[in-house]
Scaffold this motif. Structure first.
Motif, PDB file in Angstrom:
ATOM      1  N   ASP A 110      33.935  32.393  10.251  1.00  0.00           N
ATOM      2  CA  ASP A 110      34.742  31.202  10.549  1.00  0.00           C
ATOM      3  C   ASP A 110      33.978  29.955  10.092  1.00  0.00           C
ATOM      4  O   ASP A 110      32.747  29.950  10.107  1.00  0.00           O
ATOM      5  CB  ASP A 110      34.958  31.061  12.064  1.00  0.00           C
ATOM      6  CG  ASP A 110      36.025  31.987  12.617  1.00  0.00           C
ATOM      7  OD1 ASP A 110      36.290  33.033  11.995  1.00  0.00           O
ATOM      8  OD2 ASP A 110      36.557  31.667  13.701  1.00  0.00           O
ATOM      9  N   HIS A 111      34.725  28.914   9.743  1.00  0.00           N
ATOM     10  CA  HIS A 111      34.081  27.641   9.394  1.00  0.00           C
ATOM     11  C   HIS A 111      34.809  26.481  10.060  1.00  0.00           C
ATOM     12  O   HIS A 111      36.003  26.268   9.786  1.00  0.00           O
ATOM     13  CB  HIS A 111      34.081  27.425   7.882  1.00  0.00           C
ATOM     14  CG  HIS A 111      33.386  28.516   7.131  1.00  0.00           C
ATOM     15  ND1 HIS A 111      32.029  28.728   7.235  1.00  0.00           N
ATOM     16  CD2 HIS A 111      33.866  29.467   6.296  1.00  0.00           C
ATOM     17  CE1 HIS A 111      31.702  29.766   6.471  1.00  0.00           C
ATOM     18  NE2 HIS A 111      32.784  30.242   5.903  1.00  0.00           N
ATOM     19  N   PRO A 112      34.132  25.715  10.904  1.00  0.00           N
ATOM     20  CA  PRO A 112      34.735  24.475  11.420  1.00  0.00           C
ATOM     21  C   PRO A 112      34.656  23.390  10.335  1.00  0.00           C
ATOM     22  O   PRO A 112      33.584  22.886  10.025  1.00  0.00           O
ATOM     23  CB  PRO A 112      33.882  24.123  12.644  1.00  0.00           C
ATOM     24  CG  PRO A 112      32.601  24.878  12.480  1.00  0.00           C
ATOM     25  CD  PRO A 112      32.837  26.010  11.523  1.00  0.00           C
TER      26      PRO A 112
ATOM     27  N   CYS B 254      31.314  22.173   6.357  1.00  0.00           N
ATOM     28  CA  CYS B 254      31.375  23.033   7.528  1.00  0.00           C
ATOM     29  C   CYS B 254      30.453  22.455   8.586  1.00  0.00           C
ATOM     30  O   CYS B 254      29.345  22.026   8.285  1.00  0.00           O
ATOM     31  CB  CYS B 254      30.940  24.443   7.157  1.00  0.00           C
ATOM     32  SG  CYS B 254      30.930  25.511   8.602  1.00  0.00           S
TER      33      CYS B 254
ATOM     34  N   ILE C 297      29.181  24.183  11.055  1.00  0.00           N
ATOM     35  CA  ILE C 297      28.043  25.062  11.316  1.00  0.00           C
ATOM     36  C   ILE C 297      26.995  24.529  10.349  1.00  0.00           C
ATOM     37  O   ILE C 297      27.110  24.691   9.130  1.00  0.00           O
ATOM     38  CB  ILE C 297      28.389  26.542  11.062  1.00  0.00           C
ATOM     39  CG1 ILE C 297      29.397  26.997  12.114  1.00  0.00           C
ATOM     40  CG2 ILE C 297      27.126  27.408  11.084  1.00  0.00           C
ATOM     41  CD1 ILE C 297      29.828  28.447  11.973  1.00  0.00           C
TER      42      ILE C 297
ATOM     43  N   HIS D 178      25.533  26.414   7.579  1.00  0.00           N
ATOM     44  CA  HIS D 178      26.442  26.654   6.451  1.00  0.00           C
ATOM     45  C   HIS D 178      26.489  25.424   5.544  1.00  0.00           C
ATOM     46  O   HIS D 178      26.527  25.554   4.314  1.00  0.00           O
ATOM     47  CB  HIS D 178      27.852  26.975   6.950  1.00  0.00           C
ATOM     48  CG  HIS D 178      27.980  28.313   7.612  1.00  0.00           C
ATOM     49  ND1 HIS D 178      29.163  28.755   8.156  1.00  0.00           N
ATOM     50  CD2 HIS D 178      27.069  29.292   7.825  1.00  0.00           C
ATOM     51  CE1 HIS D 178      28.977  29.964   8.680  1.00  0.00           C
ATOM     52  NE2 HIS D 178      27.713  30.303   8.495  1.00  0.00           N
TER      53      HIS D 178
ATOM     54  N   LEU E 112      28.061  24.615   1.935  1.00  0.00           N
ATOM     55  CA  LEU E 112      29.479  24.415   2.270  1.00  0.00           C
ATOM     56  C   LEU E 112      29.773  22.940   2.503  1.00  0.00           C
ATOM     57  O   LEU E 112      29.968  22.500   3.636  1.00  0.00           O
ATOM     58  CB  LEU E 112      29.862  25.239   3.494  1.00  0.00           C
ATOM     59  CG  LEU E 112      30.884  26.341   3.214  1.00  0.00           C
ATOM     60  CD1 LEU E 112      31.442  26.949   4.479  1.00  0.00           C
ATOM     61  CD2 LEU E 112      31.992  25.891   2.309  1.00  0.00           C
TER      62      LEU E 112
HETATM   63 CU    CU Z   1      30.702  27.504   8.118  1.00  0.00          CU
END
Ligand code: CU
Ligand code: C2O
Length: 480
Positions: free
Chosen positions: A396-398, A450, A452, A455, A460
């Motif tokens: 998952d990516h916020p 992202c 995270i 990430h 990202l």
């Molecule tokens: Cu992410």
């Protein structure tokens, strides 16, 4: 004259009544910096980043990176429309900046070195000065080596209030909860930010100390049946919080960009890194008993649920006062008018994690371009764009966009209800999310990434250049 004013005020709504026991929030109350400007519409504060020893639990002290010596940093409070001036000083051993997550600042105040402002070197200062246009719970954190610096403790909440909500939401007992975690050994020494190597980057490192307002499992007090307003931000660099109050329903009344269109009742509330939720919680139970707010397991990719257990976050002690009789739930409504999706300029973003190469190198990509080679996407001032973000990875990516709110659309390009302003949205693994964003009158090069933060460090990230300025030359050297 005075009399008619009073009448007008009470007709607009009742002042809410407090039901919470005295000192109900003493363990989680956040310090606020002194406002040194006498003008009621200007909030002017000092903020210093420095290493300090903090107590996360009675027997555990940690040398953390802090704002003003606290974990989290101070709660900065302002009223929508105020001018906020922050005299920031860096006393850390590393350069840093302050990014105002979710706030519609001018680009020069956005805190991204190489793109919107120079780094603030050790011993230097910078004055952040902007108007907080929108009510809501926002937060601040560095944008230099952010997986490391946020992970070490640099984050705080910025609460921008709309005084009308006192009567429209009508809940007097309100608390801001900053959720986070911290990785430290049993001597209180922070774990290095790059522990775990590239597997740590791919997973997104979580700290073993799970914190609410900087403490392991603090307590608050409540009267059974009496509503409290909890304004929650997830400031962890990777950890998701999946909130459960012993299966009791919670009312969600808002999110990233203030109140939402109408309230919804939820048994579980997912808060991805960077996101905020605005909750009205009415704890129920026998007087004198306690409830536990937990974070349940949420599968955000391999390693997030295997061999793991839910985390206890907060204990709610019910006072001896008799339960308050059922009261009508808060009726919250806000008229939000997202731009029209018809005619919006489309942009497609595909998030991938190519297989590890022969050199053992691993990086996330957006549209198959590594961040160090990426050029900005473009938008005209005032333009509406429809972003289709496809997450082709097993994680998952916020997804967070700087500087602008967006609304989330469904597969038919209709806005998801209740309407809400978002700046961060979780994109589950192997799914696609559609966002409608209107770039207002503020030109500049704005990041998306992202949240995270491992990430983001792992590639990202990207930028969108609003207006016809030149792309920043240093974009490829930026560490998030
Ligand atoms: Cu992410
Ligand atoms: Cu909290 Cu670049 O973001």
């Amino acid at each position: 004259m005075t009399l008619s004013l009073i009448v007008a005020r009470s007709a607009a709504g009742q002042e809410p009544v407090s039901f919470a026991p005295p000192d109900w929030d003493a363990e989680v109350r956040l310090a606020s910096p002194a406002d040194r400007n006498p003008d009621p519409h200007i909030v002017e504060v000092d903020l210093t980043a420095r290493v300090a020893e903090v107590a996360v639990a009675p027997d555990r002290r940690v040398q953390a990176w802090t704002y003003d010596g606290g974990l989290p940093g101070p709660l900065i409070r302002a009223t929508a429309g105020d001018r906020l001036i922050v005299h920031f000083r860096n006393q850390l051993p590393q350069p840093t900046t302050v990014h105002w997550h979710g706030v519609r600042v001018p680009i020069g105040m956005d805190g991204v070195p190489g793109i919107s402002q120079p780094e603030v070197k050790p011993g230097e200062s910078f004055v952040y000065d902007f108007v907080v246009r929108d009510p809501g719970l926002f937060w601040y954190h560095p944008h230099v080596m952010s997986a490391a610096q946020v992970g070490f403790g640099l984050y705080g909440a910025l609460l921008v209030e709309d005084p009308a909500e006192r009567t429209t939401v009508g809940v007097a007992d309100e608390v801001t909860l900053v959720l986070s975690d911290l990785a430290a050994d049993n001597r209180g020494v922070l774990e290095p930010a790059d522990s775990g190597g590239s597997a740590g980057m791919v997973f997104g490192r979580e700290g073993a100390y799970v914190l609410v307002n900087g403490k392991v499992r603090p307590r608050i007090r409540a009267r059974a049946g009496a509503p409290q307003r909890w304004r929650v931000v997830n400031a962890a660099k990777s950890r998701y919080f999946y909130l459960d109050l012993e299966a009791q329903p919670m009312q969600q009344i808002g999110g990233d960009g203030g109140l939402q269109e109408y309230a919804v009742t939820r048994d579980l509330v997912l808060v991805a890194p960077g996101e905020r939720v605005d909750l009205v919680v009415t704890p129920r139970g026998a007087p004198g008993t306690s409830l536990t707010l937990r974070s349940l397991l949420y599968n955000r990719g391999y390693g997030s649920t295997e061999f793991r257990v839910p985390e206890d976050l907060l204990t709610v002690d019910l006072s001896d006062a008799p339960p308050l009789a059922d009261r009508p739930a808060a009726v919250v409504s806000r008229a939000l008018a997202p731009p029209a999706a018809e005619g919006a300029k489309p942009l497609e973003l595909v998030l991938t994690l190519p297989p590890i190469d022969e050199q053992g190198h691993n990086e996330f990509r957006v549209n198959d371009v590594p961040f160090w080679k990426a050029r900005p996407y473009r938008a005209a001032v005032g333009e509406t764009q429809l972003w289709t973000v496809r997450n082709d990875t097993e994680w998952d990516h916020p997804f967070h966009l700087h500087g602008f709110f967006f609304t989330v659309l469904d597969e038919k390009n209709q806005p998801v209800r209740p309407l809400a302003w978002k700046d961060t949205v979780n994109i589950p693994m192997k799914t696609t999310v559609r966002l409608l964003v209107s770039f207002d009158e503020r030109p500049g090069e704005w990041m998306f990434h992202c949240h995270i933060l491992d990430h983001a460090d792992g590639g990202l990230m990207g930028t969108v250049l609003v207006g016809d300025g030149e792309p920043s030359a240093h974009v490829h050297t930026h560490t998030p």
